[in-house]
Design a protein around this motif. Sequence first.
Motif, PDB file in Angstrom:
ATOM      1  N   VAL A  57     -19.205  -7.828  31.214  1.00  0.00           N
ATOM      2  CA  VAL A  57     -18.581  -6.635  31.779  1.00  0.00           C
ATOM      3  C   VAL A  57     -19.289  -5.370  31.315  1.00  0.00           C
ATOM      4  O   VAL A  57     -19.479  -4.417  32.083  1.00  0.00           O
ATOM      5  N   THR A  58     -19.705  -5.349  30.059  1.00  0.00           N
ATOM      6  CA  THR A  58     -20.319  -4.147  29.493  1.00  0.00           C
ATOM      7  C   THR A  58     -21.839  -4.132  29.616  1.00  0.00           C
ATOM      8  O   THR A  58     -22.475  -3.166  29.193  1.00  0.00           O
ATOM      9  N   GLY A  59     -22.415  -5.200  30.175  1.00  0.00           N
ATOM     10  CA  GLY A  59     -23.862  -5.252  30.344  1.00  0.00           C
ATOM     11  C   GLY A  59     -24.624  -5.506  29.060  1.00  0.00           C
ATOM     12  O   GLY A  59     -25.823  -5.221  28.975  1.00  0.00           O
ATOM     13  N   ARG A  60     -23.946  -6.051  28.053  1.00  0.00           N
ATOM     14  CA  ARG A  60     -24.613  -6.356  26.788  1.00  0.00           C
ATOM     15  C   ARG A  60     -25.057  -7.810  26.753  1.00  0.00           C
ATOM     16  O   ARG A  60     -24.623  -8.630  27.549  1.00  0.00           O
ATOM     17  N   SER A  61     -25.935  -8.113  25.811  1.00  0.00           N
ATOM     18  CA  SER A  61     -26.412  -9.475  25.618  1.00  0.00           C
ATOM     19  C   SER A  61     -26.332  -9.826  24.147  1.00  0.00           C
ATOM     20  O   SER A  61     -26.476  -8.952  23.275  1.00  0.00           O
ATOM     21  N   SER A  62     -26.117 -11.095  23.859  1.00  0.00           N
ATOM     22  CA  SER A  62     -26.078 -11.549  22.467  1.00  0.00           C
ATOM     23  C   SER A  62     -27.425 -11.377  21.780  1.00  0.00           C
ATOM     24  O   SER A  62     -27.502 -11.394  20.549  1.00  0.00           O
ATOM     25  N   GLY A  63     -28.493 -11.212  22.557  1.00  0.00           N
ATOM     26  CA  GLY A  63     -29.822 -11.051  21.977  1.00  0.00           C
ATOM     27  C   GLY A  63     -30.287  -9.617  21.855  1.00  0.00           C
ATOM     28  O   GLY A  63     -31.413  -9.375  21.403  1.00  0.00           O
ATOM     29  N   ASP A  64     -29.460  -8.659  22.236  1.00  0.00           N
ATOM     30  CA  ASP A  64     -29.871  -7.255  22.179  1.00  0.00           C
ATOM     31  C   ASP A  64     -30.279  -6.875  20.752  1.00  0.00           C
ATOM     32  O   ASP A  64     -29.508  -7.030  19.802  1.00  0.00           O
ATOM     33  N   GLY A  65     -31.509  -6.359  20.617  1.00  0.00           N
ATOM     34  CA  GLY A  65     -31.996  -5.917  19.318  1.00  0.00           C
ATOM     35  C   GLY A  65     -32.373  -7.020  18.363  1.00  0.00           C
ATOM     36  O   GLY A  65     -32.751  -6.751  17.216  1.00  0.00           O
ATOM     37  N   ARG A  66     -32.309  -8.273  18.791  1.00  0.00           N
ATOM     38  CA  ARG A  66     -32.593  -9.401  17.895  1.00  0.00           C
ATOM     39  C   ARG A  66     -34.065  -9.807  18.004  1.00  0.00           C
ATOM     40  O   ARG A  66     -34.556 -10.079  19.098  1.00  0.00           O
ATOM     41  N   PRO A  67     -34.780  -9.880  16.889  1.00  0.00           N
ATOM     42  CA  PRO A  67     -36.189 -10.300  16.944  1.00  0.00           C
ATOM     43  C   PRO A  67     -36.308 -11.820  17.030  1.00  0.00           C
ATOM     44  O   PRO A  67     -35.361 -12.552  16.730  1.00  0.00           O
ATOM     45  N   ALA A  68     -37.470 -12.282  17.427  1.00  0.00           N
ATOM     46  CA  ALA A  68     -37.752 -13.723  17.409  1.00  0.00           C
ATOM     47  C   ALA A  68     -37.778 -14.220  15.968  1.00  0.00           C
ATOM     48  O   ALA A  68     -38.166 -13.496  15.047  1.00  0.00           O
ATOM     49  N   LYS A  69     -37.374 -15.462  15.751  1.00  0.00           N
ATOM     50  CA  LYS A  69     -37.304 -15.962  14.375  1.00  0.00           C
ATOM     51  C   LYS A  69     -38.674 -16.338  13.816  1.00  0.00           C
ATOM     52  O   LYS A  69     -38.859 -16.321  12.592  1.00  0.00           O
ATOM     53  N   ARG A  70     -39.635 -16.657  14.680  1.00  0.00           N
ATOM     54  CA  ARG A  70     -40.999 -16.964  14.228  1.00  0.00           C
ATOM     55  C   ARG A  70     -41.974 -16.275  15.186  1.00  0.00           C
ATOM     56  O   ARG A  70     -42.554 -16.930  16.053  1.00  0.00           O
ATOM     57  N   PRO A  71     -42.159 -14.963  15.062  1.00  0.00           N
ATOM     58  CA  PRO A  71     -42.929 -14.216  16.058  1.00  0.00           C
ATOM     59  C   PRO A  71     -44.445 -14.401  15.978  1.00  0.00           C
ATOM     60  O   PRO A  71     -45.154 -13.998  16.897  1.00  0.00           O
ATOM     61  N   GLU A  72     -44.941 -14.979  14.894  1.00  0.00           N
ATOM     62  CA  GLU A  72     -46.383 -15.149  14.734  1.00  0.00           C
ATOM     63  C   GLU A  72     -46.739 -16.622  14.623  1.00  0.00           C
ATOM     64  O   GLU A  72     -45.948 -17.425  14.110  1.00  0.00           O
ATOM     65  N   LEU A  73     -47.941 -16.959  15.075  1.00  0.00           N
ATOM     66  CA  LEU A  73     -48.416 -18.337  15.003  1.00  0.00           C
ATOM     67  C   LEU A  73     -48.989 -18.566  13.612  1.00  0.00           C
ATOM     68  O   LEU A  73     -50.155 -18.262  13.337  1.00  0.00           O
ATOM     69  N   LEU A  74     -48.164 -19.109  12.724  1.00  0.00           N
ATOM     70  CA  LEU A  74     -48.521 -19.282  11.316  1.00  0.00           C
ATOM     71  C   LEU A  74     -48.367 -20.738  10.896  1.00  0.00           C
ATOM     72  O   LEU A  74     -47.660 -21.512  11.561  1.00  0.00           O
ATOM     73  N   PRO A  75     -49.013 -21.128   9.814  1.00  0.00           N
ATOM     74  CA  PRO A  75     -48.826 -22.497   9.322  1.00  0.00           C
ATOM     75  C   PRO A  75     -47.366 -22.839   9.127  1.00  0.00           C
ATOM     76  O   PRO A  75     -46.592 -22.028   8.597  1.00  0.00           O
ATOM     77  N   TYR A  76     -47.006 -24.023   9.588  1.00  0.00           N
ATOM     78  CA  TYR A  76     -45.606 -24.461   9.481  1.00  0.00           C
ATOM     79  C   TYR A  76     -45.329 -24.975   8.083  1.00  0.00           C
ATOM     80  O   TYR A  76     -46.019 -25.865   7.591  1.00  0.00           O
ATOM     81  N   GLU A  77     -44.289 -24.421   7.463  1.00  0.00           N
ATOM     82  CA  GLU A  77     -43.927 -24.830   6.108  1.00  0.00           C
ATOM     83  C   GLU A  77     -42.492 -25.343   6.020  1.00  0.00           C
ATOM     84  O   GLU A  77     -41.920 -25.418   4.937  1.00  0.00           O
ATOM     85  N   GLY A  78     -41.896 -25.657   7.153  1.00  0.00           N
ATOM     86  CA  GLY A  78     -40.536 -26.186   7.164  1.00  0.00           C
ATOM     87  C   GLY A  78     -39.488 -25.103   7.183  1.00  0.00           C
ATOM     88  O   GLY A  78     -39.768 -23.930   7.275  1.00  0.00           O
TER      89      GLY A  78
END
Length: 256
Positions: free
Chosen positions: A235-256
Amino acid sequence: MEMNARYTSFVAVGDSFTEGMSDGLPDGSYRGWADLLAARLAASSPGFRYANLAVRGKLIGQIADEQCGPAAAMGADLVTLVGGLNDVLRPRCEVAQVCARFEEAAALLARGGGQLVLMRSPGRQGPVLERFRPRMEQLFAHLDEVAARHGAVVVDLYASRALSDPRLWADDRLHLNAEGHRRVAEAVWQAIGLPAGADWDAPLPDAAPPGWGARRAADLRFAREHLVPWIGRRVTGRSSGDGRPAKRPELLPYEG
């Protein structure tokens, strides 16, 4: 399917499904199928790198505009795209436009040169699925055409009877639980040519359905904790993701 079974990097783009809701961890964060898949790939590939750009609530246009360019630039061996379901679940939706933006997103990712994987999202049994089934199936039918143009693999989770079982879904009835995400990770693992570790589509054991009282209590809890807030955001035009960054934004070695 015979494919190169060695992957040294993986980028996932999409919405809450790929972010990992609702496979919750003790610290309040989410894991999900993409993290599970990355962990398995990393176990057999030293120096394996992983990025997850998915953010909950994103529409397919936002995924195309915000995630796909950066993901393609990473040049990963493996790239997954799941999106469009947030669009078709809205009261008003031009499915043809959603399909066009999905194809644009896939084309952007294909430029990165890695193996592209697309998915037909799973659907939970119930009235919500039945109401939106025609839109979902129109979008999913388009995936085969997109996949053929870009040499993509399609993982058909929508056809899975096991993943439609409510017991594999979280209390919000929109996201898979931990076992559901585990099965999706296995499905993608097999689809990209790696040896099966389990039957991801095996049906759950028979169980007596909950009684009337338990079902009504669950319905009330769902409405109070999930449905009403969801309607409020629409109704208000909001999203649960508004202002939320990606949890792994860079392609880096995976460490669990």
